[in-house]
Scaffold this motif. Structure first.
Motif, PDB file in Angstrom:
ATOM      1  N   SER A 161       0.840  -1.214   0.000  1.00  0.00           N
ATOM      2  CA  SER A 161       0.000   0.000   0.000  1.00  0.00           C
ATOM      3  C   SER A 161       0.867   1.253   0.000  1.00  0.00           C
ATOM      4  CB  SER A 161      -0.909   0.002   1.237  1.00  0.00           C
ATOM      5  OG  SER A 161      -1.755  -1.129   1.232  1.00  0.00           O
ATOM      6  N   PHE A 162       2.169   1.059  -0.175  1.00  0.00           N
ATOM      7  CA  PHE A 162       3.151   2.148  -0.190  1.00  0.00           C
ATOM      8  C   PHE A 162       3.174   2.908   1.135  1.00  0.00           C
ATOM      9  CE2 PHE A 162       2.824   1.246  -4.647  1.00  0.00           C
ATOM     10  CZ  PHE A 162       4.126   1.393  -5.090  1.00  0.00           C
ATOM     11  N   GLU A 163       3.010   2.167   2.210  1.00  0.00           N
ATOM     12  CA  GLU A 163       3.178   2.696   3.547  1.00  0.00           C
ATOM     13  C   GLU A 163       4.509   2.186   4.099  1.00  0.00           C
ATOM     14  OE1 GLU A 163       1.330   4.924   5.040  1.00  0.00           O
ATOM     15  OE2 GLU A 163      -0.039   4.992   3.318  1.00  0.00           O
ATOM     16  N   PRO A 164       5.218   2.993   4.920  1.00  0.00           N
ATOM     17  CA  PRO A 164       6.517   2.555   5.442  1.00  0.00           C
ATOM     18  C   PRO A 164       6.406   1.269   6.261  1.00  0.00           C
ATOM     19  CG  PRO A 164       6.168   4.896   5.832  1.00  0.00           C
ATOM     20  CD  PRO A 164       4.868   4.363   5.363  1.00  0.00           C
ATOM     21  N   VAL A 165       7.343   0.366   6.042  1.00  0.00           N
ATOM     22  CA  VAL A 165       7.407  -0.878   6.816  1.00  0.00           C
ATOM     23  C   VAL A 165       8.213  -0.614   8.085  1.00  0.00           C
ATOM     24  CG1 VAL A 165       8.289  -3.246   6.869  1.00  0.00           C
ATOM     25  CG2 VAL A 165       7.199  -2.354   4.795  1.00  0.00           C
ATOM     26  N   ARG A 166       7.599  -0.812   9.228  1.00  0.00           N
ATOM     27  CA  ARG A 166       8.252  -0.539  10.508  1.00  0.00           C
ATOM     28  C   ARG A 166       8.755  -1.863  11.081  1.00  0.00           C
ATOM     29  NH1 ARG A 166       6.298   4.560  12.558  1.00  0.00           N
ATOM     30  NH2 ARG A 166       4.727   5.425  11.156  1.00  0.00           N
ATOM     31  N   ALA A 167      10.059  -1.988  11.199  1.00  0.00           N
ATOM     32  CA  ALA A 167      10.673  -3.197  11.765  1.00  0.00           C
ATOM     33  C   ALA A 167      12.035  -2.830  12.319  1.00  0.00           C
ATOM     34  CB  ALA A 167      10.805  -4.287  10.701  1.00  0.00           C
ATOM     35  N   GLY A 168      12.582  -3.721  13.137  1.00  0.00           N
ATOM     36  CA  GLY A 168      13.886  -3.448  13.733  1.00  0.00           C
ATOM     37  C   GLY A 168      15.027  -3.573  12.749  1.00  0.00           C
ATOM     38  N   HIS A 169      14.863  -4.428  11.732  1.00  0.00           N
ATOM     39  CA  HIS A 169      15.936  -4.609  10.766  1.00  0.00           C
ATOM     40  C   HIS A 169      15.367  -5.102   9.441  1.00  0.00           C
ATOM     41  CE1 HIS A 169      15.434  -8.668  12.488  1.00  0.00           C
ATOM     42  NE2 HIS A 169      15.772  -9.077  11.279  1.00  0.00           N
ATOM     43  N   TYR A 170      16.204  -5.035   8.414  1.00  0.00           N
ATOM     44  CA  TYR A 170      15.831  -5.515   7.092  1.00  0.00           C
ATOM     45  C   TYR A 170      17.066  -6.150   6.477  1.00  0.00           C
ATOM     46  CZ  TYR A 170      13.742  -5.662   2.424  1.00  0.00           C
ATOM     47  OH  TYR A 170      13.229  -6.092   1.227  1.00  0.00           O
ATOM     48  N   ALA A 171      16.941  -7.371   5.999  1.00  0.00           N
ATOM     49  CA  ALA A 171      18.102  -8.126   5.506  1.00  0.00           C
ATOM     50  C   ALA A 171      18.260  -7.963   3.992  1.00  0.00           C
ATOM     51  CB  ALA A 171      17.965  -9.602   5.855  1.00  0.00           C
ATOM     52  N   VAL A 172      19.496  -7.738   3.568  1.00  0.00           N
ATOM     53  CA  VAL A 172      19.845  -7.724   2.146  1.00  0.00           C
ATOM     54  C   VAL A 172      21.062  -8.629   1.959  1.00  0.00           C
ATOM     55  CG1 VAL A 172      18.945  -5.407   1.756  1.00  0.00           C
ATOM     56  CG2 VAL A 172      21.331  -5.698   2.409  1.00  0.00           C
ATOM     57  N   THR A 173      21.288  -9.041   0.734  1.00  0.00           N
ATOM     58  CA  THR A 173      22.469  -9.845   0.421  1.00  0.00           C
ATOM     59  C   THR A 173      23.345  -9.090  -0.566  1.00  0.00           C
ATOM     60  OG1 THR A 173      21.294 -11.006  -1.353  1.00  0.00           O
ATOM     61  CG2 THR A 173      21.313 -12.041   0.823  1.00  0.00           C
ATOM     62  N   VAL A 174      24.638  -9.274  -0.434  1.00  0.00           N
ATOM     63  CA  VAL A 174      25.611  -8.717  -1.363  1.00  0.00           C
ATOM     64  C   VAL A 174      26.116  -9.874  -2.213  1.00  0.00           C
ATOM     65  CG1 VAL A 174      27.755  -7.419  -1.618  1.00  0.00           C
ATOM     66  CG2 VAL A 174      26.246  -6.970   0.341  1.00  0.00           C
ATOM     67  N   GLU A 175      25.867  -9.802  -3.520  1.00  0.00           N
ATOM     68  CA  GLU A 175      26.148 -10.937  -4.400  1.00  0.00           C
ATOM     69  C   GLU A 175      27.043 -10.520  -5.559  1.00  0.00           C
ATOM     70  OE1 GLU A 175      22.463 -12.662  -5.633  1.00  0.00           O
ATOM     71  OE2 GLU A 175      21.612 -12.643  -3.606  1.00  0.00           O
ATOM     72  N   SER A 176      27.845 -11.455  -6.011  1.00  0.00           N
ATOM     73  CA  SER A 176      28.702 -11.217  -7.167  1.00  0.00           C
ATOM     74  C   SER A 176      27.854 -11.187  -8.429  1.00  0.00           C
ATOM     75  CB  SER A 176      29.759 -12.324  -7.260  1.00  0.00           C
ATOM     76  OG  SER A 176      30.433 -12.257  -8.495  1.00  0.00           O
ATOM     77  N   VAL A 177      28.042 -10.165  -9.264  1.00  0.00           N
ATOM     78  CA  VAL A 177      27.301 -10.080 -10.519  1.00  0.00           C
ATOM     79  C   VAL A 177      27.766 -11.168 -11.481  1.00  0.00           C
ATOM     80  CG1 VAL A 177      26.874  -8.615 -12.537  1.00  0.00           C
ATOM     81  CG2 VAL A 177      26.861  -7.615 -10.243  1.00  0.00           C
ATOM     82  N   ALA A 178      29.043 -11.545 -11.386  1.00  0.00           N
ATOM     83  CA  ALA A 178      29.606 -12.512 -12.336  1.00  0.00           C
ATOM     84  C   ALA A 178      28.977 -13.896 -12.196  1.00  0.00           C
ATOM     85  CB  ALA A 178      31.120 -12.599 -12.153  1.00  0.00           C
ATOM     86  N   ASP A 179      28.876 -14.409 -10.959  1.00  0.00           N
ATOM     87  CA  ASP A 179      28.401 -15.782 -10.795  1.00  0.00           C
ATOM     88  C   ASP A 179      27.263 -15.929  -9.789  1.00  0.00           C
ATOM     89  OD1 ASP A 179      29.707 -15.313  -8.423  1.00  0.00           O
ATOM     90  OD2 ASP A 179      31.367 -16.692  -8.817  1.00  0.00           O
ATOM     91  N   GLY A 180      26.772 -14.829  -9.228  1.00  0.00           N
ATOM     92  CA  GLY A 180      25.661 -14.892  -8.288  1.00  0.00           C
ATOM     93  C   GLY A 180      26.030 -15.381  -6.903  1.00  0.00           C
ATOM     94  N   ALA A 181      27.320 -15.593  -6.642  1.00  0.00           N
ATOM     95  CA  ALA A 181      27.742 -16.062  -5.327  1.00  0.00           C
ATOM     96  C   ALA A 181      27.443 -14.998  -4.269  1.00  0.00           C
ATOM     97  CB  ALA A 181      29.235 -16.398  -5.326  1.00  0.00           C
ATOM     98  N   VAL A 182      26.941 -15.441  -3.124  1.00  0.00           N
ATOM     99  CA  VAL A 182      26.606 -14.522  -2.040  1.00  0.00           C
ATOM    100  C   VAL A 182      27.870 -14.187  -1.259  1.00  0.00           C
ATOM    101  CG1 VAL A 182      25.275 -14.190   0.070  1.00  0.00           C
ATOM    102  CG2 VAL A 182      24.255 -15.390  -1.880  1.00  0.00           C
ATOM    103  N   LEU A 183      28.244 -12.919  -1.275  1.00  0.00           N
ATOM    104  CA  LEU A 183      29.421 -12.476  -0.531  1.00  0.00           C
ATOM    105  C   LEU A 183      29.121 -12.391   0.951  1.00  0.00           C
ATOM    106  CD1 LEU A 183      32.359 -11.365  -0.672  1.00  0.00           C
ATOM    107  CD2 LEU A 183      31.354  -9.083  -0.858  1.00  0.00           C
ATOM    108  N   ARG A 184      27.941 -11.858   1.288  1.00  0.00           N
ATOM    109  CA  ARG A 184      27.549 -11.760   2.682  1.00  0.00           C
ATOM    110  C   ARG A 184      26.077 -11.357   2.772  1.00  0.00           C
ATOM    111  NH1 ARG A 184      30.678  -7.931   6.016  1.00  0.00           N
ATOM    112  NH2 ARG A 184      28.937  -8.221   7.444  1.00  0.00           N
ATOM    113  N   THR A 185      25.475 -11.639   3.923  1.00  0.00           N
ATOM    114  CA  THR A 185      24.143 -11.140   4.253  1.00  0.00           C
ATOM    115  C   THR A 185      24.310 -10.008   5.242  1.00  0.00           C
ATOM    116  OG1 THR A 185      23.115 -13.298   3.890  1.00  0.00           O
ATOM    117  CG2 THR A 185      21.909 -11.718   5.251  1.00  0.00           C
ATOM    118  N   LEU A 186      23.617  -8.910   4.987  1.00  0.00           N
ATOM    119  CA  LEU A 186      23.778  -7.708   5.806  1.00  0.00           C
ATOM    120  C   LEU A 186      22.443  -7.340   6.433  1.00  0.00           C
ATOM    121  CD1 LEU A 186      25.713  -5.364   6.621  1.00  0.00           C
ATOM    122  CD2 LEU A 186      24.901  -4.151   4.583  1.00  0.00           C
TER     123      LEU A 186
END
Length: 794
Positions: free
Chosen positions: A642-667
């Motif tokens: 509904s385009f309302e801000p999501v209120r939470a303590g944290h939000y997880a993203v992953t940092v991945e290599s563009v070349a092979d899709g390998a996950v460098l880390r979860t942040l």
């Protein structure tokens, strides 16, 4: 006797014994008398036993009983004495990559004064006659690294630093520091081998953190000081000056010995400033900073490369200090990721060529930004801005004039006669610039279309405030929720004649309000925007909004006036500019800076939509290019369906290599309490390559995916100069001292002078469980038993 009992090799100044069980004295005396009386009574009457024998046996029995009672009372002996503590002296040797710099190659060639210092360190000159440099010394020190210098200081025949410290009752412990603190052997032969095997290969220097760690290793013990052999560079961890203050509070001085040259001959490219997204056919200026030392007056070749192809080049006369230069290019074809590099040719005798090149990654697009500019009266800002907008080939501009010639819409396809209400037409624009137009000009439906464009379609709204209508008449309209400021009810506010815009700390980090390099040059240009007739009344910026410009009269206000502010609203962006006097940037300069600001502002507001990144989950990194070892910040603006801000303590993203899709880390990005829906985090990137930041699995279809490149260039090579001023401040704040090379013979004497004495009060020794106490008791009882047998009493 007492010294032997306690094993103390010091003069005892006082002693006493006491009973741990605090029974009343009369009870203890009664028990002792009873024990003696019992022993006398036991041997009072045997007629066959001579009186002397009775006395001996009674004494043995009574003594044993009294000794047993003595043990039951738990006697202790307390002593007080003065003890000289042997201080610990950590000796830290920097082994970061910058310590491999060979300063002396160029210094020896030009006969610089630092050759004498290096000759001293290598034992090629005498400290007693340090003003002269022996013949051939320059050739012998040329080619040595800073780490070689550190080894020389520790092995120097005259200094013998570690040996002399130990001879003066100092516990000297050698360590090497860089990314971590590692101990070295303390035995002379093993230490020599370990020093010879050291390599200057640490990719970062955590100087402050490792100083604190060295002190922590000797927590609770006396530390006479920390000897530090380094070039003073630190690019990670605790601030060295903060660490020095902490050590000073603990009474631990730092004795710093600087290695290297404070101004090594070097040229470097820094602070590359260019738009991260550019347009095909656009002339793209690339401004950058050149730093040079030792080459003032000489010229150097500088070239600009796009994907390895030279697109511009020039010769620059070096000034011997920081200077700004500019090259430019015109991209010919679109590209998702193009490498733009600025390179300065290496100079003869340069100590560090690793910082001669800087690379940024650009996106090149071949599209137009659709802009609708709505204005009332044709004020000066409109006259100049409309010309700028129409000349910019990147823009497809339409105008809507609410006052003036009503026949314009019929005469030109660039003009509209009303704001579109139909979704297809209203949402076709990437940006709506709302000038000094009364809110009553629009229907409620039209205002709601503007809000939807920003919140749900990823578009942008820019209010260019005025004297009469904007923003005051929008106070109770849907537009009020979109703006990054609270609309006030104080009307138009007059300001002083010399009040002008000032770039804020947030503005320093934004290319939008950066008109020129360096920063002070840009500040001078913003001062041209005066006098200001006044500003509309607002009640401050909203939480989470970024204020890039404020008024220079901040000290006379309860709260700084947000002259230029922006924030995210839904999937788009909204901006407020509180003056229509930006055209004054043209004073004696034409439209160069006026057009530059507006081009940068429009591009900033619209590119995310233009690039297809106007998603309900917007993930961003401030830059698209990094070097290994640098910190990467990640921001996320997370909205629900509904385009309302999501209120939470944290939000997880992953940092991945563009070349092979390998996950460098979860942040894990941390939620920002002051700004619902906004999350931020950071990590250190140690691996080279191209990487993408991606949202959680369930949000990936609705999230942007920023891509950034990491170049394998160590932070250690960015600035290799000796940081003498920092080392001197560290020594001063900790209560220590910075040493020149010729002053090193004084180092040991200075540290030894810090030795202190500590008084130990009432050290206790339990007497009741000593071995000789048991032997005495057994001896007395055994002797009595033996004599009773001998005298035929058993």
């Amino acid at each position: 006797m007492i010294n032997w009992l306690f094993g103390i090799d010091a003069q005892i100044t006082a002693w006493e014994w006491a009973l741990r069980r605090g029974w009343p004295g009369w009870v203890m005396l009664l028990l002792v008398v009873a024990a003696i009386a019992y022993a006398v009574w036991l041997y009072r009457s045997p007629a066959t036993l001579a009186p002397p024998r009775r006395v001996v046996l009674a004494s043995l029995r009574g003594g044993a009983l009294v000794l047993l009672l003595f043990v039951l009372f738990e006697p202790v002996l307390r002593v007080e004495y003065a003890e000289t503590i042997r201080p610990n002296v950590p000796v830290l040797i920097d082994v970061s990559e910058s310590m491999s710099v060979r300063d002396m190659e160029s210094e020896a060639a030009r006969g610089g004064g630092a050759v004498r210092d290096w000759a001293l360190a290598r034992g090629l000159a005498s400290f007693d006659d340090s003003d002269t440099v022996p013949v051939g010394a320059a050739q012998q020190v040329a080619g040595l690294s800073r780490l070689d210098l550190a080894r020389g200081l520790l092995a120097h025949d005259e200094l013998e630093l570690l040996a002399r410290l130990r001879a003066q009752d100092q516990r000297a412990y050698p360590f090497h520091v860089g990314a971590s603190l590692e101990s070295l052997p303390t035995e002379a032969g093993e230490l020599a081998d370990a020093l010879a095997g050291l390599e200057a290969d640490a990719p970062v220097t955590r100087l402050g953190s490792l100083l604190a760690e060295a002190a922590d290793r000797f927590s609770g013990q006396l530390v006479g000081g920390i000897v530090l052999l380094t070039d003073g560079g630190s690019n990670d961890g605790l601030d060295p000056l903060e660490a020095a203050e902490r050590l000073g509070e603990q009474g631990i001085p730092i004795y710093a010995v600087g290695l290297g040259l404070p101004d090594p001959p070097d040229v470097a490219v820094r602070s590359l400033a260019v738009q991260e997204t550019v347009f095909v056919g656009d002339r793209v200026p690339v401004r950058f900073q050149l730093d040079s030392t030792g080459y003032a007056g000489q010229t150097a070749a500088v070239r600009l490369e796009l994907d390895g192809r030279v697109v511009d080049e020039a010769r620059v006369t070096l000034t011997g200090e920081a200077q700004v230069a500019e090259l430019a290019f015109e991209p010919e074809r679109p590209a998702e990721a193009a490498d733009l590099a600025v390179t300065i040719a290496a100079m003869g005798g340069e100590s560090n060529e690793a910082n001669n090149r800087v690379v940024e990654t650009l996106r090149i697009i071949d599209e137009q930004i659709r802009v609708l500019y709505i204005e009332g009266q044709p004020r000066w800002e409109f006259r100049y801005l409309s010309a700028v907008l129409q000349r910019d080939h990147r823009l497809d501009v339409r105008f809507l004039m609410t006052q003036g010639d009503r026949e314009l819409a019929a005469a030109s396809d660039r003009y509209l006669d009303s704001y579109p209400e139909q979704a297809g037409e209203a949402f076709a624009y990437d940006l709506v610039i709302l000038g000094d137009v009364p809110a009553s000009f629009f229907s409620t439906r039209q205002l709601e279309r503007m809000v939807e464009l920003v919140r749900e379609r990823g578009g942008a709204l820019l209010m260019l405030a005025g004297r009469d209508h904007a923003p005051a008449t929008y106070l109770n309209t849907p537009i009020a929720s979109v703006l990054p400021v609270h609309i006030g009810d104080t009307g138009f506010e007059r300001v002083g004649q010399y009040v002008h815009p000032v770039v804020t700390a947030a503005g320093r980090r934004s290319e939008m309000v950066m008109l020129e390099r360096p920063d002070d040059r840009s500040d001078e240009l913003w001062e041209l925007v005066q006098p200001l007739p006044g500003v509309p009344g607002v009640a401050g910026a909203k939480p989470g909004a970024s204020v890039l410009l404020e008024l220079s009269d901040t000290r006379q206000r309860r709260e700084a006036y947000p002259l230029l502010a922006w924030h995210r609203y839904g999937s788009g962006r909204a901006m407020y500019i509180g003056t229509d006097q930006l055209w004054r940037l043209r004073f004696m300069r034409g439209d160069r800076y006026h057009a530059r600001f507006w081009g940068q502002a429009i591009q900033f507001l619209t590119l995310s939509r233009l690039l297809g990144e106007a998603e309900r989950v917007q993930i961003e990194t401030p830059r698209s290019s990094y070097r290994t070892g640098e910190q990467v910040e990640v921001f996320a603006n997370v909205m629900d369906e509904s385009f309302e801000p999501v209120r939470a303590g944290h939000y997880a993203v992953t940092v991945e290599s563009v070349a092979d899709g390998a996950v460098l880390r979860t942040l894990e990005l941390a939620g920002q309490d002051e700004t619902p829906g906004v999350y931020r985090g950071s990590f250190r990137i140690e691996q080279a390559g191209r990487f993408a930041v991606r949202a959680e699995r369930g949000d990936r279809d609705a999230a942007s995916e920023p891509v950034f490149d990491v170049e394998a260039v160590s932070l250690e090579w960015v600035d290799t100069a000796l940081k003498r001023d920092i080392l001197e401040q560290m020594a001063e704040r900790s209560g220590g001292r910075y040493f020149e090379m010729a002053e090193l013979p004084e180092l040991v004497a200075t540290i030894v002078g810090e030795r202190r004495e500590r008084t130990i009060v009432r050290r206790e020794q339990e007497l009741f469980d000593l071995p000789w106490m048991l032997l005495l008791l057994v001896g007395m009882v055994g002797t009595e038993w033996y004599l009773r047998r001998r005298f035929n009493l058993t």
